[in-house]
Structures are given as C-alpha cells and as structure tokens.
Motif scaffolding. Structure first.
Motif, short mmCIF file in Angstrom:
data_model
loop_
_atom_site.label_atom_id
_atom_site.label_comp_id
_atom_site.label_asym_id
_atom_site.label_seq_id
_atom_site.Cartn_x
_atom_site.Cartn_y
_atom_site.Cartn_z
N GLY A 1 -5.53 -5.41 2.06
CA GLY A 1 -4.99 -4.60 3.15
C GLY A 1 -5.54 -3.20 3.09
N GLU A 2 -5.50 -2.54 4.23
CA GLU A 2 -5.95 -1.16 4.30
C GLU A 2 -5.25 -0.48 5.46
OE1 GLU A 2 -10.06 1.47 4.68
OE2 GLU A 2 -10.13 -0.71 4.80
N GLY A 3 -4.67 0.71 5.21
CA GLY A 3 -3.98 1.43 6.26
C GLY A 3 -2.84 0.63 6.82
N ALA A 4 -2.82 0.47 8.15
CA ALA A 4 -1.76 -0.29 8.82
C ALA A 4 -2.13 -1.75 9.02
CB ALA A 4 -1.46 0.35 10.17
N TRP A 5 -3.23 -2.18 8.41
CA TRP A 5 -3.73 -3.54 8.64
C TRP A 5 -3.73 -4.35 7.35
CZ3 TRP A 5 -5.21 -5.25 13.50
CH2 TRP A 5 -5.24 -4.26 14.49
N ASN B 1 5.69 1.57 3.04
CA ASN B 1 5.80 2.66 4.02
C ASN B 1 4.51 3.46 4.16
OD1 ASN B 1 8.38 2.06 4.66
ND2 ASN B 1 9.27 3.97 3.99
N PHE B 2 3.75 3.60 3.08
CA PHE B 2 2.60 4.50 3.10
C PHE B 2 1.30 3.77 3.40
CE2 PHE B 2 5.72 6.33 0.14
CZ PHE B 2 6.01 7.48 0.84
N GLY B 3 1.37 2.55 3.84
CA GLY B 3 0.17 1.82 4.20
C GLY B 3 -0.38 1.01 3.04
N HIS B 4 -1.25 0.11 3.38
CA HIS B 4 -1.82 -0.78 2.38
C HIS B 4 -3.02 -0.13 1.70
CE1 HIS B 4 0.69 -4.11 3.76
NE2 HIS B 4 0.50 -3.59 4.97
N GLY B 5 -3.02 -0.21 0.37
CA GLY B 5 -4.15 0.31 -0.39
C GLY B 5 -4.26 1.81 -0.38
N HIS B 6 -3.12 2.53 -0.29
CA HIS B 6 -3.18 3.99 -0.28
C HIS B 6 -3.82 4.49 -1.59
CE1 HIS B 6 -2.10 8.20 -0.04
NE2 HIS B 6 -1.76 8.00 1.23
#
Length: 401
Positions: free
Chosen positions: A29-33, A53-58
């Motif tokens: 995942g990355e960001g909202a995806w 909450n902070f997105g995927h892969g922050h």
C-alpha cells in the motif's frame, strides 16, 4: 447460500475479474491506496476500521519500525526497554494524564478499563464487593470479548455467546435524562464513545458530552471515553471529547495508535485511577513491547504538531460538500465528523453491504454497518480529488447496486 455460491453470484453480477469479497488480501500500500495480491489498486475508505489513519507505508512510521527491528523487538512485559518509558510519558502528555498502561488491542484496553473502574469503585468510592455497575449506551461497540458483547445491543454480536457478565446498565445514546435516571449508589463509571463509530458515525447532540461529564462529577463516577476509533485526529481533534472541551477520567486508545504497523492500544488515566493496579493484578504479555512502543512514539510525535487534526477538519469539509451531491431520494441521512462519515441509505434501495461490494468492484474499499449505513473513513493523507472520486463511485454504486 454458502460462500462459494454467493461468490459465484457476485462474480456473475460484477465480473470475476473485478469483484473481490471484502476484506481484500493486501500485498502492499501507499498513501490512500492499497494493492491486492493480483495487482489491482483500491482507494482505501476503511482506515478507521483497519487503523491506518496516516496512510499506507508512511515513511516516518516505517522508518521507526525498521530502526527498532534492528534491535530487540517483541520482549515480554518482564523486560523494561528504552522505548517503553518514553512512549508512556509522551502519550500521557498528549492525553494530559499522569499514567499510561499499554496493551495490544482495543478490546483489551476496554477490558482493562472495566477492571480499573470496578476496583476503583471498591477501593476509592466504597462500593460493596461485587456490586459495582457501569453505565453503557445502546448502539455501542467496544469490542468482541464475551464481557463486552454481553452489554452490546446488537443481537448479532450477542447471539450464541452467553452467559454474559453482569454489572452493566445500558441507556439510550444522547439522552441525558435516561443517563441520570440510571445512576445508582453502586454505579462506578460511564463508558461512552464520544461518537459511535460502528453504530454508523452517530454524533451526540451538542452539549451532550459536557452533560455526561457533569453527571459523572455530580455522582462521583469515572467518565471513560472509548476513543479507539474517534481519537488521534480522526474527528479533526486529537480526541473527539475535545469537540466540547471535555476531559474524561480515562481515555481508551487503539487502532491509529499503531499507525497501521503494529497492534497497539493503551489506557490513559491519572494515578488516582491507574494505581488501583498493583504488581501482579494486571498485565499483558506483549503490551508495550519495544516494536509497538517505537511505532506508537512516532504516531504521538506526528500528532503533537496539530497538522493532522487540521487536515482532518479541512478534508472533512470537502467530504461533506461532496456527499451533499448524492441523490437525496436514495439517501436518508448524512453525518460527517472530521474525516469520517456515515451515509444512511433509503429503505427500498440497496443494502449497505450491496453498495460496499459494488464499490469494491469499482475500486473503493468501504465498510457497511447495521445493514443500511455506509461508513466512510479515509486515511488522513487522502487528497481532495481522491475524495471526489470516491464519492462518484459511491453514487454510482448506490444507483446500480
């Protein structure tokens, strides 16, 4: 209908190459995806549910986890590491409390609070042994242990799991007179979600949380705020209780506290409450392990600036405006609180499950609740144009499901 025949029907309806039953198995995942194991990408509107909450892969969260993985990671509670103390201190400061007791899951935090409230009632308030009662609310969702489902008002959560633990009194959510009437000399605490998440993003009447706080103060009760879904910027504030400047006696935290990297939960309270636990009376094998604590510290640091809270407020306004364009003949109600929304579908139309299945086929992951409510909870890194795209797909799914 068995699972195989149900899947066949859905594949025939939406196409075998497009539909995947929720939850999708995620490869990355990355960001909202997020991306499934076959390479299909989905916009994530499940983040309060899946705790990202902070997105995927922050990069900050991944970096904290990687750094800790080079050192000790999953030591049990028998070891005090260099991450545990700072994590507890930093989270306590964020909460404005004296002490933090880290656990692993939201339900574990709720169970811990129940134990603390009961023992506080016996040792501090003077309630007779085994008579302590806790007030809860209709429509609540606090987890799935047998104690917790025992005071749920959802038949599907309860059926087949009894007998249940006594000691809980449930009242209508948002009705302060019903709450006041339920208080007895044996009442020790009020356990409340500042916004009912699983209930469908049910927002209490303005001033209700302050009234609950006043009731607790007047009767010598603990106010326990279950902020496992609502807390840590989701509602546009660090805690949903902040919407009314209410300070509970106990915060329950989880989900976003682990940043999507680790299961992390915590109970935060002042010493007068937390010190009812003495050595040997409570514990958790992996609660506060170094990997979880390292990730949790980074989450707290990210929240300390207020940036994510403001972002949730701003994006929530954008989401509310976008949802206002839905076909009102097919929607009964829309509730928005920060970057979080519940959309009630009109009777006679598709169920929320059908809509969410259709959305998945079209590339958006969403969560239904109570048959007729679609719950929207994007990660806080989502962009306005991605919100617009998600609402377009929601509208299409409602029309075509």
């Amino acid at each position: 209908m068995n699972q195989s025949s149900e899947l066949t029907e859905l594949e025939e309806r939406y196409g075998a190459h497009n539909y995947h039953p929720l939850p999708v198995v995620l490869a990355e995942g990355e960001g909202a995806w997020v991306t499934d194991t076959e390479g299909r990408r989905y916009l994530d509107w499940l983040s309060a549910y899946s705790a990202v909450n902070f997105g995927h892969g922050h990069p900050r969260l991944i970096g904290a986890a990687k750094a800790q993985l080079d050192r000790i990671t999953l030591a049990s509670r028998a070891f005090h590491t260099d991450q545990l103390g700072p994590f507890c201190a930093e989270l306590a400061e964020l909460c404005g409390k004296d002490a933090v007791l880290p656990m692993n899951t939201g339900a574990e935090a709720v169970e811990t609070a129940i134990k603390a409230a009961r023992k506080w009632g016996y040792t501090r308030k003077g309630v007779a042994a085994d008579r302590a009662r806790i007030i809860v609310f209709d429509g609540n969702f606090h987890g799935r242990t047998t104690t917790i489902v025992g005071f749920s008002s959802d038949p599907e959560s309860r059926e087949g799991f009894g007998p249940f633990a006594p000691g809980f009194d449930s009242v209508p959510y948002g009705d302060i007179e019903a709450l006041n009437a339920a208080v007895t000399p044996d009442t020790v605490a009020v356990l409340i979600e500042p916004v009912q998440g699983e209930g469908g993003v049910i927002i209490p009447p303005e001033g209700y949380l302050a009234a609950v706080r006043a009731t607790c103060d007047a009767n010598g009760l603990l106010m326990i705020a279950d902020e496992i879904q609502t807390g840590l910027a989701r509602t546009g504030h660090t805690f949903a209780c902040d919407r009314e400047q209410v300070r509970p006696d106990v915060y329950l935290l989880g989900k976003a506290l682990g940043g999507g990297i680790m299961p992390v939960s915590a109970v935060a309270a002042d010493r007068e409450v937390m010190d009812v636990f003495t050595p040997g009376t409570h514990g958790s094998t992996f609660g506060g392990n170094p990997l979880a604590a390292a990730v949790g510290r980074e989450v707290v640091a990210m929240l300390a600036t207020g940036e994510w809270q403001q972002r949730a407020r701003d994006l929530g306004k954008h989401l509310e405006q976008a949802l206002d364009g839905l076909d009102k003949s097919k929607v009964d109600a829309i509730r928005v609180c920060g970057l979080w929304a519940g959309v009630d579908l009109a009777e006679g139309g598709p169920t929320a499950r059908e809509v969410c299945e259709r959305m998945a086929a079209l590339g958006v992951l969403c969560k239904e609740t109570h048959h007729r409510t679609v719950r929207i909870a994007p990660p806080l890194v989502i962009e306005p144009h991605e919100i617009d795209r998600g609402v377009e797909i929601l509208a299409q799914a409602i029309a075509e499901a």
